[in-house]
Design an enzyme around this catalytic site. Structure first.
Site, PDB file in Angstrom:
ATOM      1  N   HIS B  58       0.930  -1.059   0.133  1.00 51.10           N
ATOM      2  CA  HIS B  58       0.137   0.006  -0.300  1.00 51.10           C
ATOM      3  C   HIS B  58       0.815   1.142   0.051  1.00 51.10           C
ATOM      4  O   HIS B  58       0.487   2.311  -0.658  1.00 51.10           O
ATOM      5  CB  HIS B  58      -0.954  -0.034   1.436  1.00 51.10           C
ATOM      6  N   HIS B 104     -10.403   2.537  -0.333  1.00 49.95           N
ATOM      7  CA  HIS B 104     -10.736   1.848   1.465  1.00 49.95           C
ATOM      8  C   HIS B 104     -11.504   0.699   1.183  1.00 49.95           C
ATOM      9  O   HIS B 104     -12.623   0.401   1.890  1.00 49.95           O
ATOM     10  CB  HIS B 104     -11.436   2.901   2.374  1.00 49.95           C
TER      11      HIS B 104
END
Lengths: 226, 744
Positions: B58, B104
């Protein structure tokens, strides 16, 4: 018309209402919630929409007890004009300036949409530019706008002509599907007995320009500034 | 620290570093070897945590970086491309538009409401960290099959969460895209985009400058939530996804609204040198980025960090992803000014460290050095992988003539309008305040939202797009198409597309077929961006979107932004008046491969997706934009999922006006009405303008077909029985509310 727009932490439509007031010729000053006094010569106090203090307690409960509300109550007691929109309406009922409560929408969801209102009386400082029973189109954006009060209070509001606006359809028919939140008697806004305090859930301040979806909200601000 | 009587957990001994502990931090053995070499000794527990935060997929983009490098990111109007909190473009008059999209996904699957709220909160923070006031939010959502037991609950929670945050924060949520597919059953997508406005000469960046300058912590207190959130987002889900709930953060839009106002006020005071929001990997990532970008060391004293509870360890503080926090480097001597502003807004403010000339990232807690790492290498030396990848096998081009239509055109249209992907999403966007600000000119439901900038007259158009079915069948063409559709949607309202943000959602990059999808889509995006002069200015990569070994459909979400000089000129899709001529702009071959028609009506997801001719796309779009800005076009709609018939039905419903159309082509009827050939629009104009439009089109080499005219209260498609507007609306509006009203 000198208007004082009060900003609490979490208020978010203060610029929207200031724009509508300015467009109608009002002089607008922004008041921080920590202030204890209103500017000299204030004619109108506005409590804008938003989520004061996050609305983590009952909506408007904390703001209704803020210092600046003492000044607002004194202003109202002198006959000064007070307009509470959406969260501002919730603050007015929490502060005792208007009766009743605003509960969670009957559909249990936040709802934002265009909404017709029937103007119940066109003889107040807030509504003179409208005609009685005119159907105006503004918008709503709330999760807790379901107006409720005890039977005596409702009877008094109705009996004394203190209902300002009711939810209706384009043709002005009140009730049924056009009530977006389950409010008693389709009430969208109410006046104080002196007709100087107005609390309403819908947002007239967002409908003041044709390019943004309509001009039916202008009448309220133009009435105030006339 | 052997004494059991100590009450100060913060100074308790850290666990010993074992291979198991390394593995549980998501670090591979070779990555650990790399750490040993960099540090020159066995790292402390806190240091291991810092590496795991910085080196996960990420934060490090270790699988995608190599392929992202070649993407076009510049243009004369680009002020800041990828690499900052958000991208920045020049929109004239000294104004800049700041925007970004971010995912998300994993948190939203585990805890839909909070996952979605913190997704919105994070992207808003990215935008106002640059000095911009947010003016709009958008999103792109993908859920599992409607009949999957978890889908309804996820839709309900995610939509409420997006609304809950944006509504309270006070920014209009103006657009988005919602779709369903069984490949998202165990891994939904929640991509949130925010758009803000700043002055071009008042943009704030993350790069720290000056030695000995105070580092200031702002916003909410640090708690134990979200620890290892970014690491979670960098691993595939197994069946135990629910057990990861403690890694999800909790959003507080009220705190964020205060943080917005306080941050912008502080910026105006001239006190800020650098600023970075604490997003993924919290304090670690924000501090390292500010130092590394400025070639400076950073020293933090964790005893000064405002904490929600006592006894938090250095490890926990460095990895917490508590929301609504910021880190700033202040001009020396401005501490008092800054503090006064934050006290006014009731937010925490603490000087927690300083910049140094050592190029080291030093963390002290309780007077003990808990970490001492080379700051540049934490980011620069993150692993970079050239993962093996295999191209997706090409699928055969389907011929419409060989596909049997199971339903009449009218029945197929009604079924498509009521299908989960094409039905009205009113149930969703009515839960979002899409009107606040008094600047939203075009609300949800059109091709792109249009938001006026200040008092106008100019405005920004914005939209989010991707067609995952196409990407699955042919990543390169699908990547191209996602960009082209974004460009087309902006064009369809009359805007000039300026730049985009992308959010690349893919499966496990360690599997060559999923890595191949990522590589193919990136190449397709790059080709389209170049041909359409539509650079990428910010983005986010979300990999490991898979559950129990099966990846999601490759979903490179594109968030596009365009500029229109006067919002009064913007076109809408609603039919305007009886008698207007309906023109089909572009070339129709009747492409049914991977179409919504083929999937929904025939139950087949097959064939090659429609190819995108980028030169034709540009030529056609420029022509249509010209018609809009001249005032010739009375209504415009781009053609995408569901093709011509669905587009015309949407225009009819929006305008409450019917239409009569003829089948003006030799292609089979279902190919004509439902084919998804690219680079096409429906335009209406006054009947007396048709000759002029055709002449201009011919001169520019754009194919124009007269289809019929607007009028009446029915839709007539060729020889089909008329369909009333009521029937169209009933089909279109009914599905989602009735689906959501059922009990799971």
């Amino acid at each position: 018309m000198k208007a004082a727009v009060i900003t609490f932490p979490g208020t978010n439509r203060e610029s929207d209402v200031a724009r509508a007031l300015t467009a109608s010729g009002a002089q607008v000053s922004h008041i921080w919630h920590g202030d204890h006094e209103l500017p000299q010569g204030t004619d109108l106090v506005v409590l804008p929409g938003g989520f004061s203090y996050g609305d983590y307690l009952r909506c408007g409960a904390i703001a209704g007890r803020a210092h600046v509300m003492d000044a607002v109550r004194a202003h109202a007691a002198r006959g000064g004009l007070v307009l509470g929109i959406c969260n501002g309406f919730q603050i007015l009922v929490e502060s005792g300036l208007l009766p009743g409560v605003l509960m969670r929408n009957a559909g249990l969801k936040f709802v934002c949409r265009m909404q017709h209102l029937r103007v119940e009386r066109a003889d107040t400082r807030f509504s003179a530019q409208y005609t009685r029973h005119q159907s105006i189109e503004v918008c709503i954006a709330h999760g807790e706008g379901n107006y409720e009060a005890d039977d005596d209070t409702i009877a008094r509001l109705e009996g004394e002509g203190l209902v300002a606006f009711r939810y209706c359809d384009a043709a002005g028919h009140v009730g049924g599907e056009s009530n977006p939140n389950g409010s008693r008697n389709d009430i969208a806004g109410i006046y104080s007995p002196g007709l100087n305090v107005l609390g309403m859930m819908p947002h007239p301040e967002n409908l003041i320009e044709a390019i943004i979806g309509g001009v039916d909200g202008r009448g309220l601000f133009e009435s105030l500034c006339a | 620290m052997a004494s059991g009587s100590t009450t100060d957990h913060t100074l308790a001994a850290e666990p010993a570093i074992t291979p198991d502990l390394v593995a549980s931090h998501g670090l591979k053995p070779d990555e650990y070897q790399r750490i040993l070499k960099l540090v020159g000794r066995v790292p402390s527990f806190t240091e291991l945590g810092i590496f795991s935060a910085m080196w996960n997929e990420h934060c490090s983009y270790k699988s995608s970086r190599l392929h992202l490098k070649g993407l076009p990111t510049s243009a004369p109007w680009v002020i800041q491309g990828p690499g900052e909190n958000a991208g920045v473009i020049d929109i004239g008059d000294g104004d800049a538009c700041v925007f970004k999209m971010e995912s998300h996904n994993h948190p939203s699957f585990i805890e839909p409401y909070q996952g979605a709220t913190t997704g919105v909160g994070g992207i808003l923070r990215d935008v106002f960290t640059m000095g911009a006031r947010p003016i709009a939010c958008l999103n792109l959502l993908r859920f599992g099959a409607p009949d999957h037991w978890k889908t309804r609950q996820l839709v309900s929670g995610v939509v409420a969460g997006i609304g809950g945050y944006g509504n309270s924060f006070g920014v209009p949520t103006v657009g988005g895209s919602v779709g369903f597919h069984s490949r998202y059953d165990g891994n939904i997508l929640v991509n949130a985009m925010a758009v803000g406005i700043a002055k071009t000469d008042e943009i704030f960046y993350a790069k720290a400058t000056g030695i000995g300058n105070p580092i200031v912590y702002l916003g909410s207190k640090t708690g134990r939530d979200g620890i290892h959130g970014a690491t979670m987002a960098s691993a595939a889900f197994e069946a135990d996804a629910d057990e990861k709930r403690p890694t999800v953060q909790v959003g507080d839009p009220f705190a964020e609204k205060l943080l917005l106002e306080a941050t912008l006020e502080l910026m105006r005071s001239g006190s800020v040198i650098a600023i970075q929001d604490m997003g993924a990997a919290g304090l670690t990532s924000s501090a390292v980025e500010m130092g590394a970008k400025g070639d400076l060391g950073i020293e933090l004293d964790l005893d000064k960090v405002p904490c929600r509870e006592p006894g938090m360890t250095a490890y926990e503080m460095m990895l917490s992803e508590s929301q609504e926090r910021m880190l700033m480097v202040l001009k020396p001597g401005m501490e008092a000014v800054a503090q006064a502003i934050f006290v006014k807004w009731g937010l925490d403010f603490a000087v927690i460290g300083k910049t140094t000339d050592s190029l080291r990232f030093v963390i002290k807690h309780g007077g003990v050095v808990k970490a001492d790492l080379p700051i540049k290498e934490l980011g620069d030396e993150a692993p970079l992988y050239d993962r093996p990848h295999v191209p997706t096998p090409k699928q055969a081009v389907l011929n419409a003539a060989q596909i049997q239509p199971p339903l009449s055109t009218g029945d197929a249209l009604l079924k498509l309008l009521g299908s989960p992907d094409l039905c009205s999403k009113r149930w969703v966007w009515e839960q979002y305040d899409h009107i606040i600000s008094g600047n939203v000119v075009q609300r949800p439901g059109g091709d792109a939202a249009v938001v006026r900038v200040g008092n106008g007259p100019k405005g920004l158009a914005m939209c989010t797009d991707v067609t995952p079915r196409y990407c699955e069948a042919d990543p390169f063409e699908g990547g191209k198409q996602a960009v082209a559709e974004s460009w087309r949607n902006l064009t369809a309202v009359g805007a000039t597309p300026l730049a985009l943000t992308d959010n690349l959602n893919f499966g496990n990059p360690e599997k060559p077929e999923y890595m191949g999808q990522l590589v193919g889509c990136i190449q397709g995006i790059g080709a389209a961006v170049l041909a359409l002069d539509f650079p990428i200015v910010s983005g986010n990569v979300s990999l490991y979107n898979e559950t129990q070994g099966k990846g999601i459909l490759p979903t490179p979400s594109i968030g596009g932004v365009g500029l229109i000089a006067d919002v009064a000129l913007a076109a809408t899709l609603a039919f305007k008046q009886d008698g207007d001529a309906i023109l089909l702009i572009g070339t129709t071959l009747g492409w049914l491969g991977q179409s919504t028609y083929l999937a929904e009506i025939c139950g087949r997801e097959e064939g090659a997706p429609p190819p995108v001719d980028l030169a034709l796309e540009r030529k056609t779009g420029d022509f249509v934009r010209g018609l809009i800005l001249q005032g010739t076009a009375t209504a415009v709609h781009d053609l995408s999922d569901g093709g011509l018939a669905v587009a015309v039905a949407e225009m009819a419903m929006a305008g409450q006006l019917g239409a009569r159309l003829t089948l003006a082509s030799s292609v089979p009827a279902h190919g004509f009405w439902f084919g998804e050939d690219q680079a096409r629009y429906i335009v209406t104009c006054r009947a007396d303008a048709v000759a002029h439009v055709k002449a201009v089109g011919q001169a520019q080499g754009v194919e124009i077909t007269a289809l019929g005219s607007v009028g009446g209260k029915d839709l007539l498609l060729g020889d089909e029985a008329p369909i009333s507007l009521e029937a169209l609306k009933f089909a279109h509006e009914r599905w989602l509310p009735s689906y959501m009203a059922q009990v799971s």
